[in-house]
Design a protein around this motif. Structure first.
Motif, mmCIF file in Angstrom:
data_model
loop_
_atom_site.group_PDB
_atom_site.id
_atom_site.type_symbol
_atom_site.label_atom_id
_atom_site.label_comp_id
_atom_site.label_asym_id
_atom_site.label_seq_id
_atom_site.Cartn_x
_atom_site.Cartn_y
_atom_site.Cartn_z
ATOM 1 N N ARG A 34 0.805 -1.248 -0.024
ATOM 2 C CA ARG A 34 0.009 0.156 -0.083
ATOM 3 C C ARG A 34 0.908 1.338 -0.032
ATOM 4 O O ARG A 34 2.109 1.342 0.644
ATOM 5 N N SER A 35 0.406 2.156 -0.627
ATOM 6 C CA SER A 35 1.120 3.452 -0.656
ATOM 7 C C SER A 35 0.385 4.569 0.116
ATOM 8 O O SER A 35 -0.722 4.786 0.115
ATOM 9 N N VAL A 36 1.006 4.950 1.348
ATOM 10 C CA VAL A 36 0.670 5.966 2.336
ATOM 11 C C VAL A 36 1.441 7.327 2.144
ATOM 12 O O VAL A 36 2.572 6.993 2.032
ATOM 13 N N PRO A 37 0.886 8.415 2.381
ATOM 14 C CA PRO A 37 1.618 9.612 2.486
ATOM 15 C C PRO A 37 2.551 9.827 3.569
ATOM 16 O O PRO A 37 1.997 9.458 4.780
ATOM 17 N N ALA A 38 3.768 10.309 3.610
ATOM 18 C CA ALA A 38 4.291 10.409 4.523
ATOM 19 C C ALA A 38 5.168 11.571 4.578
ATOM 20 O O ALA A 38 5.356 12.155 3.369
ATOM 21 N N CYS A 39 5.819 12.070 5.739
ATOM 22 C CA CYS A 39 6.553 13.145 5.664
ATOM 23 C C CYS A 39 7.946 12.853 4.756
ATOM 24 O O CYS A 39 8.683 11.732 5.322
ATOM 25 N N GLY A 40 8.364 13.817 3.958
ATOM 26 C CA GLY A 40 9.716 13.407 3.030
ATOM 27 C C GLY A 40 10.887 13.584 4.000
ATOM 28 O O GLY A 40 12.098 13.026 3.795
ATOM 29 N N ALA A 41 10.642 14.269 4.948
ATOM 30 C CA ALA A 41 12.068 14.740 5.852
ATOM 31 C C ALA A 41 12.107 13.554 6.732
ATOM 32 O O ALA A 41 13.393 13.005 7.042
ATOM 33 N N CYS A 42 11.115 12.824 7.549
ATOM 34 C CA CYS A 42 11.486 11.890 8.610
ATOM 35 C C CYS A 42 10.542 10.837 8.357
ATOM 36 O O CYS A 42 10.744 9.759 8.922
ATOM 37 N N GLY A 43 9.641 10.541 7.647
ATOM 38 C CA GLY A 43 9.076 9.609 7.071
ATOM 39 C C GLY A 43 7.787 9.155 7.827
ATOM 40 O O GLY A 43 7.187 7.887 7.706
ATOM 41 N N GLU A 44 7.370 10.085 8.804
ATOM 42 C CA GLU A 44 6.251 9.549 9.818
ATOM 43 C C GLU A 44 4.890 10.042 8.865
ATOM 44 O O GLU A 44 4.981 10.885 8.195
ATOM 45 N N GLU A 45 4.056 9.086 8.957
ATOM 46 C CA GLU A 45 2.798 9.084 8.229
ATOM 47 C C GLU A 45 1.874 10.207 9.322
ATOM 48 O O GLU A 45 2.067 10.580 10.221
ATOM 49 N N PHE A 46 0.956 11.002 8.311
ATOM 50 C CA PHE A 46 0.064 11.679 8.578
ATOM 51 C C PHE A 46 -1.127 11.131 9.732
ATOM 52 O O PHE A 46 -1.441 9.876 9.555
ATOM 53 N N VAL A 47 -1.548 12.001 10.462
ATOM 54 C CA VAL A 47 -2.547 11.392 11.455
ATOM 55 C C VAL A 47 -3.956 12.173 11.265
ATOM 56 O O VAL A 47 -3.929 13.329 11.060
ATOM 57 N N MET A 48 -5.090 11.241 11.500
ATOM 58 C CA MET A 48 -6.218 12.112 11.103
ATOM 59 C C MET A 48 -6.998 12.161 12.655
ATOM 60 O O MET A 48 -6.772 11.428 13.538
ATOM 61 N N ALA A 49 -7.983 13.057 12.671
ATOM 62 C CA ALA A 49 -8.869 13.177 13.983
ATOM 63 C C ALA A 49 -9.861 11.936 13.990
ATOM 64 O O ALA A 49 -10.073 11.032 13.043
ATOM 65 N N PRO A 50 -10.389 11.533 15.265
ATOM 66 C CA PRO A 50 -11.399 10.394 15.405
ATOM 67 C C PRO A 50 -12.450 10.469 14.389
ATOM 68 O O PRO A 50 -12.820 11.551 14.097
ATOM 69 N N ILE A 51 -12.909 9.224 13.747
ATOM 70 C CA ILE A 51 -14.115 9.241 12.911
ATOM 71 C C ILE A 51 -15.299 8.651 13.836
ATOM 72 O O ILE A 51 -15.182 7.679 14.559
ATOM 73 N N GLY A 52 -16.334 9.432 13.645
ATOM 74 C CA GLY A 52 -17.666 9.230 14.221
ATOM 75 C C GLY A 52 -18.401 8.140 13.593
ATOM 76 O O GLY A 52 -18.512 8.045 12.201
ATOM 77 N N LEU A 53 -18.769 7.084 14.059
ATOM 78 C CA LEU A 53 -19.543 5.865 13.705
ATOM 79 C C LEU A 53 -20.655 5.642 14.003
ATOM 80 O O LEU A 53 -20.893 5.777 15.418
ATOM 81 N N THR A 54 -21.842 5.176 13.492
ATOM 82 C CA THR A 54 -23.163 4.797 13.964
ATOM 83 C C THR A 54 -23.432 3.549 13.461
ATOM 84 O O THR A 54 -22.958 3.026 12.541
ATOM 85 N N PRO A 55 -24.161 2.478 14.033
ATOM 86 C CA PRO A 55 -24.488 1.293 13.517
ATOM 87 C C PRO A 55 -25.208 1.350 12.367
ATOM 88 O O PRO A 55 -24.904 0.325 11.306
ATOM 89 N N GLY A 56 -25.569 2.453 11.727
ATOM 90 C CA GLY A 56 -26.548 2.297 10.597
ATOM 91 C C GLY A 56 -25.712 2.748 9.512
ATOM 92 O O GLY A 56 -26.162 2.776 8.432
ATOM 93 N N ASN A 57 -24.707 3.583 9.744
ATOM 94 C CA ASN A 57 -23.822 4.049 8.560
ATOM 95 C C ASN A 57 -22.754 3.107 8.228
ATOM 96 O O ASN A 57 -22.157 2.602 9.224
ATOM 97 N N ASP A 58 -22.294 3.206 6.851
ATOM 98 C CA ASP A 58 -21.247 2.395 6.257
ATOM 99 C C ASP A 58 -19.972 3.047 6.255
ATOM 100 O O ASP A 58 -20.007 4.013 5.001
ATOM 101 N N ALA A 59 -19.140 3.151 7.235
ATOM 102 C CA ALA A 59 -17.886 4.282 6.848
ATOM 103 C C ALA A 59 -16.686 3.601 6.994
ATOM 104 O O ALA A 59 -15.677 3.885 7.177
#
Length: 308
Positions: free
Chosen positions: A54-79
């Motif tokens: 898999r290709s994932v974006p990372a910082c070209g300087a240190c190689g650390e991947e980006f981080v996202m905020a928490p994702i809200g889920l409900t039983p009825g939605n398919d996220a």
């Protein structure tokens, strides 16, 4: 590291310039205002996940991947697509949901199979709220694990270790964390590394006499005294949430002496680091409605084994 729609520099300390991230843009569509010189600053890296590169974006300087905020889920939605995309890109994902929604969805004939070895514990629990937390948190975690791994939810097998920490038996290669408070559930799933999560109400009162001295580092106590009185409780809640996420990732919880921990903000981002005590760990704290959600992410297990 900013959530979608924000701007900021990467926390590795390199002069990356402003990075504009759009919620609906494809991964890697970063516009650099200044810094290391164009698109090389945020390059994709290859990671093998479930047998596929898999290709994932990372910082070209240190190689650390980006981080996202928490994702809200409900039983009825398919996220599941967003959950998997975030996990494959960042190496982990944190999801949150409402306890009532997930507890209701988990109730019924499928509950014994959902809880597995925890079913006797559920039957022995008399308090309805505790039963709801047990059911709802396991269903939310199973849904998140299924989304990350791309398997059907009924193929996910969960359990607990000797410390009561959640364990993902199937599929292999994943770590997990669970937290809850005041009707909110939070789960974290990480690929090949430890993760811990914690959620607390922003207004949780922590200014009781002597309480801060029980979990704050001496330097933190000195900084608290310099803050305006109206800001001290908010700082304490953030510190507590970060420290508990780390202790949960280790599997020791409140048995850890929080006074030994000194989380500091990363110089150019929204993450937190622990310094020499756990230099390779990365912490994060996000606001979700009237709550704070913290996550603690350990180093890659492969890297740990190589260094040993």
């Amino acid at each position: 590291m900013r959530p979608p729609g924000g701007t900021g520099c990467h926390p590795c300390g390199q002069a990356l310039g402003a990075v504009k991230r759009r919620r609906k843009a494809k991964i890697g569509a970063h516009v650099m205002a200044a810094g290391l010189g164009g698109r090389q600053a945020h390059r994709p890296v290859q990671r093998c996940v479930y047998g596929r590169a898999r290709s994932v974006p990372a910082c070209g300087a240190c190689g650390e991947e980006f981080v996202m905020a928490p994702i809200g889920l409900t039983p009825g939605n398919d996220a599941s697509g967003a959950v998997q995309e975030t996990a494959l890109r960042d190496g982990f994902v944190v999801c949150h949901g409402r306890l009532g929604d997930w507890a209701r969805a988990a109730a019924g004939p499928s509950a014994p199979g959902l809880l597995g070895a925890d079913w006797p514990r559920y039957l022995a629990t008399r308090e309805p709220a505790a039963r709801a937390r047990l059911l709802g948190s396991r269903l939310l975690l199973r849904r998140a694990v299924a989304a990350v791994s791309g398997v059907a939810p009924d193929r996910v097998r969960l359990g607990r270790d000797g410390w009561g920490r959640p364990v993902v038996h199937e599929p292999a290669g994943l770590d997990a964390g669970i937290s809850h408070t005041a009707g909110v559930l939070v789960v974290g799933v990480a690929l090949g590394r430890r993760i811990g999560v914690d959620v607390e109400a922003r207004q949780r009162p922590l200014l009781a006499p002597g309480l801060a001295e029980r979990f704050c580092h001496a330097e933190e106590l000195a900084e608290l005294r310099e803050l305006p009185s109206g800001e001290r409780n908010a700082r304490l809640v953030r510190l507590w949430t970060l420290k508990e996420a780390y202790a949960k990732a280790l599997g020791v919880g409140l048995a850890y002496d929080f006074r030994l921990l000194r989380p500091r903000p990363e110089p150019h981002g929204e993450g937190w680091v622990l310094g020499r005590i756990s230099a390779e760990w990365r912490l994060r704290c996000d606001g979700v409605e009237r709550f704070l959600v913290a996550s603690a992410l350990g180093p890659q297990r492969q890297a740990q084994q190589t260094s040993q």
